[in-house]
Design an enzyme around this catalytic site. Sequence first.
Site, PDB file in Angstrom:
ATOM      1  N   ALA A  42       0.820  -1.189  -0.008  1.00 52.26           N
ATOM      2  CA  ALA A  42       0.051  -0.024  -0.028  1.00 52.26           C
ATOM      3  C   ALA A  42       0.792   1.413   0.097  1.00 52.26           C
ATOM      4  O   ALA A  42       0.462   2.373  -0.728  1.00 52.26           O
ATOM      5  CB  ALA A  42      -0.822  -0.008   1.243  1.00 52.26           C
ATOM      6  N   SER A  90       4.143  -5.117 -16.189  1.00 50.01           N
ATOM      7  CA  SER A  90       3.275  -5.201 -15.104  1.00 50.01           C
ATOM      8  C   SER A  90       1.934  -4.476 -15.516  1.00 50.01           C
ATOM      9  O   SER A  90       1.868  -4.159 -16.902  1.00 50.01           O
ATOM     10  CB  SER A  90       3.774  -4.481 -13.864  1.00 50.01           C
ATOM     11  OG  SER A  90       3.891  -2.816 -14.250  1.00 50.01           O
ATOM     12  N   LYS A 132      -5.245 -12.624  -8.992  1.00 53.01           N
ATOM     13  CA  LYS A 132      -3.760 -11.865  -8.710  1.00 53.01           C
ATOM     14  C   LYS A 132      -3.017 -12.689  -7.702  1.00 53.01           C
ATOM     15  O   LYS A 132      -3.216 -12.203  -6.321  1.00 53.01           O
ATOM     16  CB  LYS A 132      -3.994 -10.471  -8.643  1.00 53.01           C
ATOM     17  CG  LYS A 132      -2.756  -9.792  -8.890  1.00 53.01           C
ATOM     18  CD  LYS A 132      -2.760  -8.296  -8.633  1.00 53.01           C
ATOM     19  CE  LYS A 132      -1.319  -7.821  -8.788  1.00 53.01           C
ATOM     20  NZ  LYS A 132      -0.316  -8.108  -7.689  1.00 53.01           N
ATOM     21  N   ARG A 153      10.974 -12.173 -14.327  1.00 55.85           N
ATOM     22  CA  ARG A 153      10.525 -11.148 -14.772  1.00 55.85           C
ATOM     23  C   ARG A 153      11.544  -9.945 -14.886  1.00 55.85           C
ATOM     24  O   ARG A 153      11.816  -9.291 -15.880  1.00 55.85           O
ATOM     25  CB  ARG A 153       9.423 -10.630 -14.290  1.00 55.85           C
ATOM     26  CG  ARG A 153       8.765  -9.343 -14.869  1.00 55.85           C
ATOM     27  CD  ARG A 153       7.461  -8.637 -14.627  1.00 55.85           C
ATOM     28  NE  ARG A 153       7.145  -8.510 -13.425  1.00 55.85           N
ATOM     29  CZ  ARG A 153       6.120  -8.269 -12.664  1.00 55.85           C
ATOM     30  NH1 ARG A 153       5.064  -8.204 -13.488  1.00 55.85           N
ATOM     31  NH2 ARG A 153       5.878  -7.944 -11.558  1.00 55.85           N
ATOM     32  N   LYS A 331      -7.037  -4.539  -6.764  1.00 57.90           N
ATOM     33  CA  LYS A 331      -6.223  -4.877  -5.912  1.00 57.90           C
ATOM     34  C   LYS A 331      -7.365  -4.720  -4.744  1.00 57.90           C
ATOM     35  O   LYS A 331      -8.125  -3.846  -4.480  1.00 57.90           O
ATOM     36  CB  LYS A 331      -5.014  -4.079  -5.218  1.00 57.90           C
ATOM     37  CG  LYS A 331      -3.891  -4.357  -6.390  1.00 57.90           C
ATOM     38  CD  LYS A 331      -2.781  -3.666  -5.757  1.00 57.90           C
ATOM     39  CE  LYS A 331      -1.423  -4.301  -6.360  1.00 57.90           C
ATOM     40  NZ  LYS A 331      -0.240  -3.954  -5.763  1.00 57.90           N
ATOM     41  N   CYS A 425      -2.518  -2.940  37.900  1.00 52.83           N
ATOM     42  CA  CYS A 425      -3.748  -2.736  36.883  1.00 52.83           C
ATOM     43  C   CYS A 425      -4.273  -1.334  36.646  1.00 52.83           C
ATOM     44  O   CYS A 425      -4.743  -0.843  37.797  1.00 52.83           O
ATOM     45  CB  CYS A 425      -4.736  -3.798  37.282  1.00 52.83           C
ATOM     46  SG  CYS A 425      -6.047  -3.932  36.125  1.00 52.83           S
ATOM     47  N   CYS A 443      -3.598  -9.494  36.025  1.00 60.66           N
ATOM     48  CA  CYS A 443      -4.047  -8.677  36.986  1.00 60.66           C
ATOM     49  C   CYS A 443      -4.395  -9.689  38.123  1.00 60.66           C
ATOM     50  O   CYS A 443      -5.053 -10.432  37.859  1.00 60.66           O
ATOM     51  CB  CYS A 443      -5.156  -7.773  36.844  1.00 60.66           C
ATOM     52  SG  CYS A 443      -6.187  -6.948  38.045  1.00 60.66           S
TER      53      CYS A 443
END
Length: 691
Positions: A42, A90, A132, A153, A331, A425, A443
């Site tokens: 991303a 691509s 994909k 590739r 995607k 805690c 705790c």
Amino acid sequence: MARSPVEPPASQPAKRAAWLRAELERANYAYYVLDQPDLPDAEYDRLFVELQRIEAEHPDLVTPDSPTQRVGGEAASGFTPVVHDKPMLSLNNGFADEDVIAFDKRVADGLDKATDLAGTVTEPVEYACELKFDGLAISLRYENGRFVQASTRGDGTTGEDVTENIRTIRAIPLTLKGKRIPRMLDVRGEVLMFKRDFARLNERQRAAGQREFANPRNAAAGSLRQLDSKITASRPLSFFAYGIGVLDGADMPDTHSGLLDWYETLGLPVNRERAVVRGAAGLLAFFHSVGERRESLPYDIDGVVYKVNRRDEQDRLGFVSRAPRFALAHKFPAQEALTKLTAIDVQVGRTGAITPVARLEPVFVGGATVTNATLHNEDEVRRKDIRIGDTVIVRRAGDVIPEVVSAVLDRRPADAQEFVMPTECPECGSRIERLPDEAIARCTGGLFCPAQRKQALWHFAQRRALDIDGLGEKIIDQLVEQNLVRTPADLFNLGFSTLVALDRFAEKSARNLIDSLEKAKHTTLARFIYALGIRHVGESTAKDLAKHFGSLDPIMDAPIDALLEVNDVGPIVAESIHQFFAEEHNRTVIEQLRARGKVTWPEGPPAPRAPQGVLAGKTVVLTGTLPTLTREAAKEMLEAAGAKVAGSVSKKTDYVVAGADAGSKLAKAEELGIPVLDEAGMHTLLEGHAR
């Protein structure tokens, strides 16, 4: 290749474009050449789109070596370069439904398809849809049906010769079958690793004390690019064909779907998750159908691919820059993304487990905006070396809770702070303790802690505890959420009018619950101990504690050494009991339960200490079925002789008494060289003690 210098602002397009090119090239090198991707997909896509936008706005900034003009990295040294006769380009990416609709419109316009007055396509384009894969793209060359070469590739024009490694993949035929065998055929496809095979490979890596792979894609890429093909042969790689390069000596199928059908007749593996659809609506239906099934697929995918199905229409549309006009990669929302970790808090679970939680700058990942992510436990934070202020990689897949995968160390600021586990805690102020050999800190305020309230009440009311009939989970939820009950002691203050006001709680149900609460006030010490919900204390241990001490106060005040004298209580259980009663909040709730005769039980003297003799201080384990004695009878006889009867065999065990069908305990005793007695031998031992 070092990370690029300080990131320039968008207000300086020339410097910004140069920085983006350098950053993308560095990421390409790590991804394609080193097989060590360090930038989430991303983040790469975001930087790439930004560079495309800058170059579109400032054409003079476009350089011949810009990542927008080519695909990926260079050939690694150690492999022979291979120039592709037909480039392995691509695809352009789409991320939203609107991108797919726009793609379909561009294709329809390029093919002069009919539209109505509103511009809507009335003659839908036919598309071939497929998955994909998240693997490594390769090209296979066959001459007269025989496999002769394989190449990666690379940069799309020049790849690496991986022929010997590809020969080891059983899914790839070394000889094509069928009648229409071409003189030359370049098959384009993907090498990948199935999820089950990836899990087995990592099991082998662990067993051999070797580094585990982060994900199937890294495992596939690393396996394919081994200089020693024997290593590749030992890795469970798979392959799917999905495209074509050079074809000579046979007719090219008229459609892409026809090409894949032909590949199947040649014996090439082709994925069956594919479809032929019409128009944008068909494309989106395929995408969403696959998305719903994504997590259940046996391999990783990061999207789907659309291609104009008819070959003649593909030729008419042609190519633009680095990608074909006739295809689009749609995607899924990214499962990993970069963001900044601003703080680490701790969260208290229903059983008291303390979990570090990362507070994050909002980031869209896995189809949702994420602001928090689990860090699992203190050891994981240390192992991953995650600090406050770090830039981190966050992963979210499907419905899985988001997690911090790792820190980007070369982006760590000088003032990044290490995480320190609190000692109290955050919910109730009770001590946080972590037992030896346990990863989870907890705790200790089990009866008092608000975060553990529902779990504590549910356990307290169980049939095997105080047996409060009618106090189910939904009732407990209402009592806690309306702040009517904070601790188990508050249950006995509930009145009829309070209960009938609860949702779906009739008068009869209220009276029945009040009767159950009244009945629960009269119990046994063993049931009460079990109802407290002390970690590691089940029914059997609760009975042993009650029998050994006779009353509650000696248990509450017992040091660990005294607790270890109890049958079947080892160091971990003794420590857990001691910690529970050492927490003042728990003692307060217990006193509230006992006050004014709320909960009572018959008490007695502690169990008499066993007389001294040959079994005093000895530990005995019973296993199997004895000829004449029940397990309980044998246990009473041994305890009367001063022995401690344990439930498991260890180095501290002195004797094992074995009957018929003795199992793993007998095997463990023989392995450790512990004396094994039958029932007669046990009687002989006891008689020796009696004398």
